[in-house]
Design an enzyme around this catalytic site. Sequence first.
Site, PDB file in Angstrom:
ATOM      1  N   ASP A 420       0.837  -1.196   0.000  1.00  0.00           N
ATOM      2  CA  ASP A 420       0.000   0.000   0.000  1.00  0.00           C
ATOM      3  C   ASP A 420       0.874   1.249   0.000  1.00  0.00           C
ATOM      4  O   ASP A 420       2.051   1.229   0.353  1.00  0.00           O
ATOM      5  CB  ASP A 420      -0.904  -0.021   1.232  1.00  0.00           C
ATOM      6  CG  ASP A 420      -2.181   0.784   1.043  1.00  0.00           C
ATOM      7  OD1 ASP A 420      -2.311   1.470   0.009  1.00  0.00           O
ATOM      8  OD2 ASP A 420      -3.049   0.721   1.937  1.00  0.00           O
ATOM      9  N   GLU A 423       2.933   6.898  -2.397  1.00  0.00           N
ATOM     10  CA  GLU A 423       2.721   8.145  -3.132  1.00  0.00           C
ATOM     11  C   GLU A 423       3.142   9.380  -2.329  1.00  0.00           C
ATOM     12  O   GLU A 423       3.501  10.401  -2.896  1.00  0.00           O
ATOM     13  CB  GLU A 423       1.245   8.311  -3.514  1.00  0.00           C
ATOM     14  CG  GLU A 423       0.635   7.118  -4.215  1.00  0.00           C
ATOM     15  CD  GLU A 423      -0.027   6.148  -3.240  1.00  0.00           C
ATOM     16  OE1 GLU A 423      -0.494   5.091  -3.689  1.00  0.00           O
ATOM     17  OE2 GLU A 423      -0.072   6.455  -2.018  1.00  0.00           O
ATOM     18  N   ASP A 486      -8.651   3.634  -3.199  1.00  0.00           N
ATOM     19  CA  ASP A 486      -9.785   3.900  -2.304  1.00  0.00           C
ATOM     20  C   ASP A 486     -10.948   4.528  -3.055  1.00  0.00           C
ATOM     21  O   ASP A 486     -11.011   5.749  -3.260  1.00  0.00           O
ATOM     22  CB  ASP A 486      -9.347   4.816  -1.167  1.00  0.00           C
ATOM     23  CG  ASP A 486      -8.263   4.186  -0.308  1.00  0.00           C
ATOM     24  OD1 ASP A 486      -8.047   2.967  -0.442  1.00  0.00           O
ATOM     25  OD2 ASP A 486      -7.645   4.905   0.487  1.00  0.00           O
TER      26      ASP A 486
END
Length: 757
Positions: A420, A423, A486
């Site tokens: 995950d 970024e 998400d």
Amino acid sequence: MKFTDGFWLMREGVRASYATEIRDLRVEESRFTAYAAVKRVAARGDTLNTPLITVECFSPAEGVIGVRATHHAGKARRGPDFTLFPDPPDQDTAPAATRRDGPVTELTSGPLTVRADGDGPWGLTFLDQDGRRLTGAGPKGTAFATTPDGAHHMIAQLALDVGENIYGLGERFTPYVKNGQTVDIWQADGGTSSEQAYKNVPFYLSSRGYGVFVNHPGKVSFEIGSEAVGQVQFSVEDQSLEYFVVAGPTPKDVLARYTALTGRPALPPAWSFGLWLTTSFCTSYDEATVTSFVDGMAERGIPLSVFHFDCFWMREYQWSDFLWDPEVFPDPEGMLARLKERGLRVSMWINPYIAQKSALFAEGAARGYLVRRPNGDIWQWDLWQPGMALVDFTNPEATAWYEDKLRLLLDQGVDCFKTDFGERVPTDVVWHDGSDPERMHNYYAQLYNKAVFDLLERERGAGEAVLFARSATAGGQQYPVHWGGDCFASFTAMAESLRGGLSLSLSGFGFWSHDIGGFEGTPDPAVFKRWLAFGLLSSHSRLHGNVSYRVPWEFGEEAVDVARRFTRLKHRLMPYLYGVAAEAHRTGVPMMRPMLVEFPGDPATRTLDRQYMLGPDLLVAPVFTEDGEVEYYVPEGTWTSLLTGESVTGPAWRHETHGFDSLPVLVRDGAVLPWGADEGRPDGDWLDGLTLRVFGPSAAGRTVTVPDLTGATAATFHVVRDAAGARVTAEGTTRPYRVCVEETGATGEGVGRVTVR
């Protein structure tokens, strides 16, 4: 970014210099370099006190032509750089050759040519193998500009033809056709409902049969017909700009050449194509909860392949320390062993951030493994985790340290990782290897995912490595699988997720997934059921959510039926799907294909963003409404519903209503689907009880391969269908199989050659 104020003026404080005419041209055997003045030179004095733009044209691989435009060449080169994989240097012939005819110079590489005319105004023209103009850099197509803040930008423009559409640029949730948009290639954790993107790729594909890759890992600003409406403009804050034009003529050809240059996707293991179930994110769970989920799926006949533990398998405030929360999971090794006894694989959530409360923070700080600010302080903030720091993957020792922590989990029985984030990477820092922080912002995801993927390959063996990754840039397709991040639990988010996946597939990514039912919030049962069918007809399929569980019975018994039906359907399709996956690995052509990829000559397919081809033979149109209404396009030919057997003839638009246990899944005329007998798992023996389902006539014959679990060919079947029936020749197997001609229902048993009438 935009530099002009309308068509005639520049924005206040912007000064631009455009390549205007060639003053010198140096031609070598396989490249040429043009020196372009930025104004007309009428006399010798015009050569004084004025810059030149150096433009180099070369070819790194067959069918790919690079252009490098440079203002000041003395700027220090700091990494990172994309890793490129051109043709081997020991090849018999160079990938390109030059030709000069008077003032005209051409460089040809395979089916692609770039032409420069020394007598005319500045310009580069790109031609296909038939001499058709694909695109070109015109009078404002090569330039540099300075802005009021003193920044120096290199600018390129390539022409947009009438009716030309532009696609790709990563996983973007904005409109599928990028014309009219401004796109900044800059990693961000922005969800799926904004112009920000987790996966930014400076590559676009044109409906005219070519692609463009900007070879710059930092921020690249694209104006796709949004500053100069007849141009695709891209710019970087640098002294040099390099881009590659990639030949077609088909989208498949473009993607094959692009992924040969930037890296082909690894082949995920067959077990990863089954259904994944997670604990969800913020829900309460322990081993009893996990066991109840696994038991519940088994009791309801829903096959399950992978169980995933999301963030709270670790203690709060301590992500990531890679240690199980002992109060919740007192016996992790025993629990994992018990899950393995049930035939499940195990996935774990991780990220590259180290919270201050984690013991790894002090350890990483003492060893110099965490990214620092210019003054020597460790970079930290409180977003996501308190006092969060960032692992410096430019330091080989830090990478090995991080991998060692994960290796302990693999030793416990973990099979794969959800990588995950990646970024939220700062630019006010100093990297161990001296990398440029601006260039590293996007590229960090590549180092992060590569480190984890390489570890899995070393520890689990070739062909067993798989990630569930959120962030990526160019080249990231080498480390599958990527999921859409998400999204909200709504039909709108379901549609925007598909747009993102289609854009990513046209950016060179072969495998893609998404959170079935949506991540944010709790989906309405209708949303969940419709999303189940879509998710289980995607390359990879995962049930995951945020604040609520995603087990099907939470959404009613009909949701259980839908989950069971489509999971079993996917398993029976695995001989076909894994063959498509192996093709993606070999060629770079994605599993989930925008309609444009299979039907580039059909103008109606160029804007379709609510349907796709799953491999070459299956058309899938997810239903985005509660009442089951769906509108979709059927290309030319006779198609057969995989679920009902109904025939549909195209080209035509269809408006249908489907129950929750159905959606349009059409099989292409002439297809032969290898159909597995095992509904219970994705990685069984596909030749055991195999059926060849023959759809429509194919007098010319159709060759179908069935892969083994490594992606290699286990058996080959050549099927000819004419008035006499279906005749099959098999190679590589003596196993019995069935042949079913769909419109008649005729079946036959066979070993080797069989005739069905």
